[in-house]
Design an enzyme around this catalytic site. Sequence first.
Site, PDB file in Angstrom:
ATOM      1  N   ILE A  23       0.827  -1.210   0.000  1.00  0.00           N
ATOM      2  CA  ILE A  23       0.000   0.000   0.000  1.00  0.00           C
ATOM      3  C   ILE A  23       0.867   1.268   0.000  1.00  0.00           C
ATOM      4  O   ILE A  23       0.561   2.245  -0.686  1.00  0.00           O
ATOM      5  CB  ILE A  23      -0.950  -0.028   1.224  1.00  0.00           C
ATOM      6  CG1 ILE A  23      -1.962  -1.175   1.062  1.00  0.00           C
ATOM      7  CG2 ILE A  23      -1.656   1.310   1.416  1.00  0.00           C
ATOM      8  CD1 ILE A  23      -2.723  -1.535   2.340  1.00  0.00           C
ATOM      9  N   ASN A  95       2.400   4.842   7.238  1.00  0.00           N
ATOM     10  CA  ASN A  95       1.742   3.637   6.730  1.00  0.00           C
ATOM     11  C   ASN A  95       2.421   2.333   7.159  1.00  0.00           C
ATOM     12  O   ASN A  95       1.794   1.279   7.129  1.00  0.00           O
ATOM     13  CB  ASN A  95       1.718   3.760   5.188  1.00  0.00           C
ATOM     14  CG  ASN A  95       1.448   2.468   4.497  1.00  0.00           C
ATOM     15  OD1 ASN A  95       0.295   2.051   4.404  1.00  0.00           O
ATOM     16  ND2 ASN A  95       2.495   1.790   4.020  1.00  0.00           N
ATOM     17  N   SER A 149      -6.796   0.315   9.754  1.00  0.00           N
ATOM     18  CA  SER A 149      -7.248  -0.939   9.135  1.00  0.00           C
ATOM     19  C   SER A 149      -8.714  -1.104   9.470  1.00  0.00           C
ATOM     20  O   SER A 149      -9.189  -0.602  10.486  1.00  0.00           O
ATOM     21  CB  SER A 149      -6.471  -2.121   9.716  1.00  0.00           C
ATOM     22  OG  SER A 149      -7.085  -3.345   9.346  1.00  0.00           O
ATOM     23  N   TYR A 173      -3.064  -6.486  16.971  1.00  0.00           N
ATOM     24  CA  TYR A 173      -3.195  -5.711  15.718  1.00  0.00           C
ATOM     25  C   TYR A 173      -4.488  -4.892  15.724  1.00  0.00           C
ATOM     26  O   TYR A 173      -4.480  -3.683  15.457  1.00  0.00           O
ATOM     27  CB  TYR A 173      -3.177  -6.677  14.526  1.00  0.00           C
ATOM     28  CG  TYR A 173      -3.219  -6.006  13.167  1.00  0.00           C
ATOM     29  CD1 TYR A 173      -2.088  -5.432  12.602  1.00  0.00           C
ATOM     30  CD2 TYR A 173      -4.404  -5.970  12.424  1.00  0.00           C
ATOM     31  CE1 TYR A 173      -2.132  -4.835  11.350  1.00  0.00           C
ATOM     32  CE2 TYR A 173      -4.454  -5.373  11.173  1.00  0.00           C
ATOM     33  CZ  TYR A 173      -3.312  -4.802  10.638  1.00  0.00           C
ATOM     34  OH  TYR A 173      -3.362  -4.207   9.398  1.00  0.00           O
ATOM     35  N   LYS A 177      -4.721  -0.829  15.739  1.00  0.00           N
ATOM     36  CA  LYS A 177      -5.335  -0.102  14.628  1.00  0.00           C
ATOM     37  C   LYS A 177      -6.533   0.740  15.099  1.00  0.00           C
ATOM     38  O   LYS A 177      -6.782   1.827  14.559  1.00  0.00           O
ATOM     39  CB  LYS A 177      -5.745  -1.071  13.519  1.00  0.00           C
ATOM     40  CG  LYS A 177      -4.549  -1.737  12.820  1.00  0.00           C
ATOM     41  CD  LYS A 177      -3.635  -0.700  12.164  1.00  0.00           C
ATOM     42  CE  LYS A 177      -2.571  -1.342  11.289  1.00  0.00           C
ATOM     43  NZ  LYS A 177      -1.712  -0.352  10.622  1.00  0.00           N
ATOM     44  N   ILE A 206      -6.390  -6.601   1.387  1.00  0.00           N
ATOM     45  CA  ILE A 206      -5.632  -6.118   0.237  1.00  0.00           C
ATOM     46  C   ILE A 206      -4.476  -7.078  -0.061  1.00  0.00           C
ATOM     47  O   ILE A 206      -3.811  -7.556   0.869  1.00  0.00           O
ATOM     48  CB  ILE A 206      -5.060  -4.699   0.514  1.00  0.00           C
ATOM     49  CG1 ILE A 206      -6.148  -3.771   1.100  1.00  0.00           C
ATOM     50  CG2 ILE A 206      -4.456  -4.104  -0.760  1.00  0.00           C
ATOM     51  CD1 ILE A 206      -7.378  -3.574   0.252  1.00  0.00           C
ATOM     52  N   THR A 208      -1.052  -7.860  -0.662  1.00  0.00           N
ATOM     53  CA  THR A 208       0.285  -7.266  -0.472  1.00  0.00           C
ATOM     54  C   THR A 208       1.176  -8.348   0.147  1.00  0.00           C
ATOM     55  O   THR A 208       0.672  -9.403   0.558  1.00  0.00           O
ATOM     56  CB  THR A 208       0.236  -6.065   0.504  1.00  0.00           C
ATOM     57  OG1 THR A 208      -0.066  -6.565   1.811  1.00  0.00           O
ATOM     58  CG2 THR A 208      -0.781  -5.009   0.109  1.00  0.00           C
TER      59      THR A 208
HETATM   60  N1  NAD Z   1      -2.777  -5.699   3.285  1.00  0.00           N
HETATM   61  C1  NAD Z   1      -3.885  -5.573   3.989  1.00  0.00           C
HETATM   62  O1  NAD Z   1      -4.838  -6.359   3.820  1.00  0.00           O
HETATM   63  C2  NAD Z   1      -4.019  -4.464   5.003  1.00  0.00           C
HETATM   64  C3  NAD Z   1      -5.295  -4.238   5.542  1.00  0.00           C
HETATM   65  C4  NAD Z   1      -5.448  -3.213   6.461  1.00  0.00           C
HETATM   66  C5  NAD Z   1      -4.373  -2.434   6.833  1.00  0.00           C
HETATM   67  N2  NAD Z   1      -3.154  -2.688   6.313  1.00  0.00           N
HETATM   68  C6  NAD Z   1      -2.052  -1.812   6.759  1.00  0.00           C
HETATM   69  O2  NAD Z   1      -1.470  -1.202   5.637  1.00  0.00           O
HETATM   70  C7  NAD Z   1      -0.108  -0.860   5.947  1.00  0.00           C
HETATM   71  C8  NAD Z   1       0.761  -1.345   4.811  1.00  0.00           C
HETATM   72  O3  NAD Z   1       0.723  -2.760   4.784  1.00  0.00           O
HETATM   73  P1  NAD Z   1       0.838  -3.625   3.458  1.00  0.00           P
HETATM   74  O4  NAD Z   1      -0.341  -4.499   3.396  1.00  0.00           O
HETATM   75  O5  NAD Z   1       1.179  -2.775   2.312  1.00  0.00           O
HETATM   76  O6  NAD Z   1       2.025  -4.592   3.867  1.00  0.00           O
HETATM   77  P2  NAD Z   1       3.568  -4.625   3.479  1.00  0.00           P
HETATM   78  O7  NAD Z   1       4.179  -5.629   4.384  1.00  0.00           O
HETATM   79  O8  NAD Z   1       3.731  -4.769   2.015  1.00  0.00           O
HETATM   80  O9  NAD Z   1       4.058  -3.156   3.846  1.00  0.00           O
HETATM   81  C9  NAD Z   1       4.444  -2.766   5.116  1.00  0.00           C
HETATM   82  C10 NAD Z   1       5.802  -2.093   4.991  1.00  0.00           C
HETATM   83  O10 NAD Z   1       6.153  -1.554   6.267  1.00  0.00           O
HETATM   84  C11 NAD Z   1       7.537  -1.800   6.482  1.00  0.00           C
HETATM   85  N3  NAD Z   1       7.805  -1.813   7.912  1.00  0.00           N
HETATM   86  C12 NAD Z   1       7.382  -2.742   8.818  1.00  0.00           C
HETATM   87  N4  NAD Z   1       7.857  -2.429  10.034  1.00  0.00           N
HETATM   88  C13 NAD Z   1       8.573  -1.289   9.897  1.00  0.00           C
HETATM   89  C14 NAD Z   1       9.295  -0.474  10.799  1.00  0.00           C
HETATM   90  N5  NAD Z   1       9.391  -0.784  12.100  1.00  0.00           N
HETATM   91  N6  NAD Z   1       9.908   0.624  10.320  1.00  0.00           N
HETATM   92  C15 NAD Z   1       9.839   0.947   8.998  1.00  0.00           C
HETATM   93  N7  NAD Z   1       9.149   0.214   8.101  1.00  0.00           N
HETATM   94  C16 NAD Z   1       8.542  -0.898   8.551  1.00  0.00           C
HETATM   95  C17 NAD Z   1       7.794  -3.146   5.832  1.00  0.00           C
HETATM   96  O11 NAD Z   1       9.151  -3.358   5.556  1.00  0.00           O
HETATM   97  C18 NAD Z   1       6.908  -3.088   4.594  1.00  0.00           C
HETATM   98  O12 NAD Z   1       7.603  -2.623   3.458  1.00  0.00           O
HETATM   99  C19 NAD Z   1       0.186  -1.502   7.304  1.00  0.00           C
HETATM  100  O13 NAD Z   1       0.079  -0.528   8.317  1.00  0.00           O
HETATM  101  C20 NAD Z   1      -0.918  -2.525   7.448  1.00  0.00           C
HETATM  102  O14 NAD Z   1      -1.204  -2.811   8.795  1.00  0.00           O
HETATM  103  C21 NAD Z   1      -2.946  -3.672   5.394  1.00  0.00           C
END
Ligand code: NAD
Length: 268
Positions: A23, A95, A149, A173, A177, A206, A208
């Site tokens: 994302i 994010n 989230s 989590y 959130k 999503i 990812t």
């Molecule tokens: N994918 C889903 O279904 C979903 C749903 C709701 C919310 N989210 C939220 O969206 C956001 C992005 O998640 P995503 O799905 O793109 O996953 P993702 O794992 O692709 O992206 C998360 C990124 O955050 C980085 N990260 C993790 N811990 C870190 C830290 N301590 N310092 C710096 N960077 C750090 C990771 O290296 C990664 O690149 C997150 O906050 C996640 O909780 C995702």
Amino acid sequence: MNDLSRFDLTGRKALVTGAAGGIGKASAIAMAKAGADVAVIDLKEEMGRETVEEILALGRKSIYIHCDVSDLEQVSEMVKEVVDTLGGLDIAHNNAGISGEPIPLMDEGAIDEWKKVMEVDLFSVFYCCREEAKYMIPQRYGKIVNTASMSGTIVNSMELGGVPVAGMAMISYATAKAGVKHLTKALAVELIQHNIYVNSISPGYIITPMTQIIQDTPEFLEVENRTTPIHRQGEAEEMAGGVLYLVSDASSYTTGHDLLMDGGHTVW
Ligand SMILES: NC(=O)c1ccc[n+]([C@@H]2O[C@H](COP(=O)([O-])OP(=O)(O)OC[C@H]3O[C@@H](n4cnc5c(N)ncnc54)[C@H](O)[C@@H]3O)[C@@H](O)[C@H]2O)c1
């Protein structure tokens, strides 16, 4: 002024945490396409630099900064480096996050897991907002978006054979959130006096790297698709339109809002 010009980000300076993939990457690229210079913040250097290359290819400035967003000192240095390199900070998308481990509540590791998820998913957002606001307050302009989230609104139904399997992954989590959503509202009230807007997005299911386990588990996929009115998972790029609205002047009467983009999951 036509309506679309209010989405234009030409000349704006932005940072996106967790922009190495998923994302955050989709958000960073969309902001660059809208005209912003974008700093890419992550722990995954190789992937982060790939995002930077894509932004540079669009003719915008970009930089990769390695930063653990759960560490206040690193966050403080990171925001300073963004300002020094890009020449300011108008937009921040906080994010980065982790989903946590499915450790059972009564296992010994549950307490450490709780602390880790709180630090990465909730405390980090507070640290980022505070450090970003230090630069936004004097210039009387800022657009902050935090990634919450739909798990901050509902608790996901993660069961196999009728037995809940997510454990601490969902307990910590979902709590973190929900905290991000409320932190966003409280900060919106505090910061609007400085013309700083604070909103959150709440993605649903999503596709990812974070949700790879779901792609690999047909039982989870079946539950997700059945319980979501759109009957499919979302793409990271489908979050970017919502982010663009919230970081641009198109949202000039919107603060403290949580934008659910969940295929209708929380409607049922
Ligand atoms: N994918 C889903 O279904 C979903 C749903 C709701 C919310 N989210 C939220 O969206 C956001 C992005 O998640 P995503 O799905 O793109 O996953 P993702 O794992 O692709 O992206 C998360 C990124 O955050 C980085 N990260 C993790 N811990 C870190 C830290 N301590 N310092 C710096 N960077 C750090 C990771 O290296 C990664 O690149 C997150 O906050 C996640 O909780 C995702």
